[in-house]
Design a protein around this motif. Structure first.
Motif, PDB file in Angstrom:
ATOM      1  N   ILE A  56       0.821  -1.218   0.000  1.00  0.00           N
ATOM      2  CA  ILE A  56       0.000   0.000   0.000  1.00  0.00           C
ATOM      3  C   ILE A  56       0.852   1.263   0.000  1.00  0.00           C
ATOM      4  N   PRO A  57       1.959   1.317   0.751  1.00  0.00           N
ATOM      5  CA  PRO A  57       2.758   2.553   0.741  1.00  0.00           C
ATOM      6  C   PRO A  57       3.265   2.952  -0.639  1.00  0.00           C
ATOM      7  N   ILE A  58       3.346   2.013  -1.597  1.00  0.00           N
ATOM      8  CA  ILE A  58       3.857   2.347  -2.929  1.00  0.00           C
ATOM      9  C   ILE A  58       2.798   2.163  -4.008  1.00  0.00           C
ATOM     10  N   ARG A  62      -3.398   3.629  -7.423  1.00  0.00           N
ATOM     11  CA  ARG A  62      -4.085   2.341  -7.439  1.00  0.00           C
ATOM     12  C   ARG A  62      -4.410   1.824  -6.035  1.00  0.00           C
ATOM     13  N   THR A  63      -4.193   2.625  -5.018  1.00  0.00           N
ATOM     14  CA  THR A  63      -4.367   2.154  -3.646  1.00  0.00           C
ATOM     15  C   THR A  63      -5.778   1.642  -3.396  1.00  0.00           C
ATOM     16  N   GLY A  64      -6.783   2.418  -3.772  1.00  0.00           N
ATOM     17  CA  GLY A  64      -8.164   2.012  -3.518  1.00  0.00           C
ATOM     18  C   GLY A  64      -8.524   0.719  -4.208  1.00  0.00           C
ATOM     19  N   GLY A 127      -0.567  -0.072   6.354  1.00  0.00           N
ATOM     20  CA  GLY A 127       0.000   0.403   5.097  1.00  0.00           C
ATOM     21  C   GLY A 127      -0.288   1.864   4.831  1.00  0.00           C
ATOM     22  N   LEU A 128      -1.419   2.344   5.314  1.00  0.00           N
ATOM     23  CA  LEU A 128      -1.789   3.750   5.134  1.00  0.00           C
ATOM     24  C   LEU A 128      -1.162   4.649   6.197  1.00  0.00           C
ATOM     25  N   ARG A 129      -0.307   4.086   7.032  1.00  0.00           N
ATOM     26  CA  ARG A 129       0.346   4.809   8.113  1.00  0.00           C
ATOM     27  C   ARG A 129      -0.668   5.459   9.033  1.00  0.00           C
ATOM     28  N   SER A 130      -1.747   4.734   9.278  1.00  0.00           N
ATOM     29  CA  SER A 130      -2.798   5.194  10.192  1.00  0.00           C
ATOM     30  C   SER A 130      -3.090   4.111  11.222  1.00  0.00           C
ATOM     31  N   HIS A 188      -3.950   9.350   1.199  1.00  0.00           N
ATOM     32  CA  HIS A 188      -2.736   8.619   0.844  1.00  0.00           C
ATOM     33  C   HIS A 188      -2.404   8.802  -0.636  1.00  0.00           C
ATOM     34  N   VAL A 189      -3.399   8.738  -1.488  1.00  0.00           N
ATOM     35  CA  VAL A 189      -3.178   8.920  -2.925  1.00  0.00           C
ATOM     36  C   VAL A 189      -2.623  10.312  -3.198  1.00  0.00           C
ATOM     37  N   GLU A 190      -3.183  11.303  -2.533  1.00  0.00           N
ATOM     38  CA  GLU A 190      -2.724  12.682  -2.738  1.00  0.00           C
ATOM     39  C   GLU A 190      -1.264  12.851  -2.320  1.00  0.00           C
TER      40      GLU A 190
END
Length: 489
Positions: A56-58, A62-64, A127-130, A188-190
């Motif tokens: 997810i971090p990379i 395409r994360t969603g 992965g979203l650092r949350s 995260h995408v932003e």
């Protein structure tokens, strides 16, 4: 450690209330269904949790879609596994009889899918650092299921244990799912859309292929053993076993937690691995041995809280588990070193041997010794692994001179991770002073994952993009993302 403590207290509190408000047969049936649900959901969710935290971090724009496809694929796979389980229900013993029928069967399939989503959700938040939201979701889930357990005691006394657990899953999955897709993913995408290289299917496939075997070994030891025992004993005996293994598992989490701290520190600074390992062994011994000794002596009193029948039937089993928790000090320390060194082949081999020994000896000794046989099987298996690991661990701790510097971790408290090392000339800290430090984002990603309901999890510390083989981030590569999910890292 805070999330581990909260999870442990609420988890044991759930089974204490279950023993008080439900018959032993009802507790046995509910715990059997929960064990089967966790095992079936884990067939995909345990491995994919780490993949989510890893990629997810990379994933960028395409994360969603990456998260959604993972959810969908896992749900389909575990639903099929649950269907196969239901079609072979007669093979699994009397504790699973209440799952017969189309309504109960569909409910069980929905429960397996929901639990897989709950497990995957932790990897997504990591992965979203949350990851701060993970203990929030876990605490909410644990609190709600405890309240529902008491509320359902009169309305559905036979299935209330399992139903309360399943309904409570929605209180975590639904609101956090909304948070993920409506808030966290767009943010995260932003932040990452212009500086990431989304993973290809081949990259994800290679990651999973190299990890799945070790994951299944851990999954079998943690979750398949309770399913096998539930299929071999009466519902009441299964209640005695499951509650006892839950108490033992709470103690085991301490060793797992401290081992995770050593893994991260060893990956960040390989040169200090021997010194950190010595420090970890000392601190694990100081904490674990008194707890294990107290649990061994007080086993009848601990189980008496759940009822006289529990104390009479499971006191020897709990004492065996207390001895096993002490043996885990050596095993978890050595496993942590292997993970820090990315020596996944040796780790997988030991995990496979442990799995074969535990399953084989349990099936052999359970009919001959009753529930105590399960404890003897675990101790015997752990003893073999410790006998193999101890000489190698001894050589590791002797590879460097006595501690040249006092480090901020590992001391069993993950809050220390990420704090600066004390310089060589600095004054050495005492045990209390070693608990200093602040939580950084990497610490949170690791610490929040270790909880009673997901005992199979281990930190993912294998090298990621722009990370050299020893596991230390390359200069200018930014922070290394640490995931969670499975052993064999």
């Amino acid at each position: 450690m805070l999330n581990t403590g909260i999870s442990g207290v609420l988890g044991v509190g759930f089974w204490l209330a279950a023993a008080r408000y439900y018959s032993a047969d009802s507790v046995g049936q509910g715990s059997a269904a929960i064990a089967a649900m966790k095992f079936l959901a884990g067939l995909t969710a345990v491995t994919l949790t780490g993949a989510l935290a890893r990629f997810i971090p990379i994933a960028g724009r395409r994360t969603g879609s990456f998260i959604f496809r993972t959810y969908a694929g896992s749900s389909l796979a575990v639903a099929c596994a649950a269907l196969v389980f239901l079609l072979t229900l007669d093979v699994w013993g009397p504790s699973y009889r209440f799952l017969h029928g189309p309504v109960n069967g569909l409910g069980f399939i929905a429960a397996v899918v929901a639990w897989s989503l709950l497990t995957l959700q932790d990897g997504v938040l990591t992965g979203l650092r949350s990851a701060l939201w993970v203990p929030v979701g876990n605490t909410l889930f644990s609190t709600v299921k405890l309240g529902l357990l008491i509320a359902f005691a009169v309305a559905i006394p036979t299935t209330g244990v399992f139903v309360s657990w399943v309904v409570a899953i929605a209180t975590s999955v639904i609101p956090l799912g909304w948070l993920v897709f409506r808030r966290l993913v767009p943010r995260h995408v932003e932040l990452t859309a212009h500086r990431t290289n989304p993973p290809t299917l081949r990259e994800v496939g290679r990651f999973l292929a190299g990890d799945y075997t070790g994951s299944l070994f851990s999954l079998a030891v943690v979750y398949l053993v309770p399913v096998l025992i539930a299929s071999q004993v009466s519902s009441a005996d299964n209640a005695y076993f499951y509650i006892t293994t839950t108490i033992g598992g709470t103690v085991n989490l301490l060793a797992i937690n401290m081992g995770a701290s050593l893994t991260v520190e060893g990956s960040h600074d390989p040169a200090q691995l021997a010194a950190n390992t010595r420090a970890a062994l000392r601190r694990m011994t100081r904490i674990m041995l008194p707890i294990c000794g107290l649990l061994f002596l007080a086993a009848p009193l601990v189980l008496h809280v759940f009822g006289d029948d529990y104390a009479h039937a499971a006191t020897p089993l709990l004492r065996w588990f207390a001895v096993g928790a002490a043996l885990r000090v050596v095993m978890e320390t050595y496993f942590a070193v292997l993970r820090a060194q990315s020596r996944t082949a040796g780790l997988a081999w030991l995990q496979g041997l442990l799995c074969v020994l535990v399953l084989g000896l349990t099936l052999l000794l359970l009919p001959r010794m009753g529930l105590t046989g399960a404890g003897v099987a675990e101790i015997s298996s752990l003893a073999v692994i410790v006998a193999l690991a101890a000489p190698k661990l001894y050589r590791i701790v002797r590879t460097a001179p006595p501690t040249p510097a006092v480090v901020a971790a590992p001391d069993g408290d993950l809050a220390d991770l990420g704090t600066p090392d004390v310089t060589t000339g600095a004054k050495r800290q005492g045990p209390g002073q070693a608990l200093r430090g602040t939580l950084d984002s990497d610490t949170l990603h690791l610490a929040v994952q270790l909880n009673l309901d997901h005992q199979e999890r281990r930190p993912d510390v294998r090298p990621g993009p722009a990370t050299p083989a020893h596991g230390t981030p390359a200069a200018g590569a930014g922070r290394t993302t640490w995931g969670t999910g499975r052993p064999g890292r």
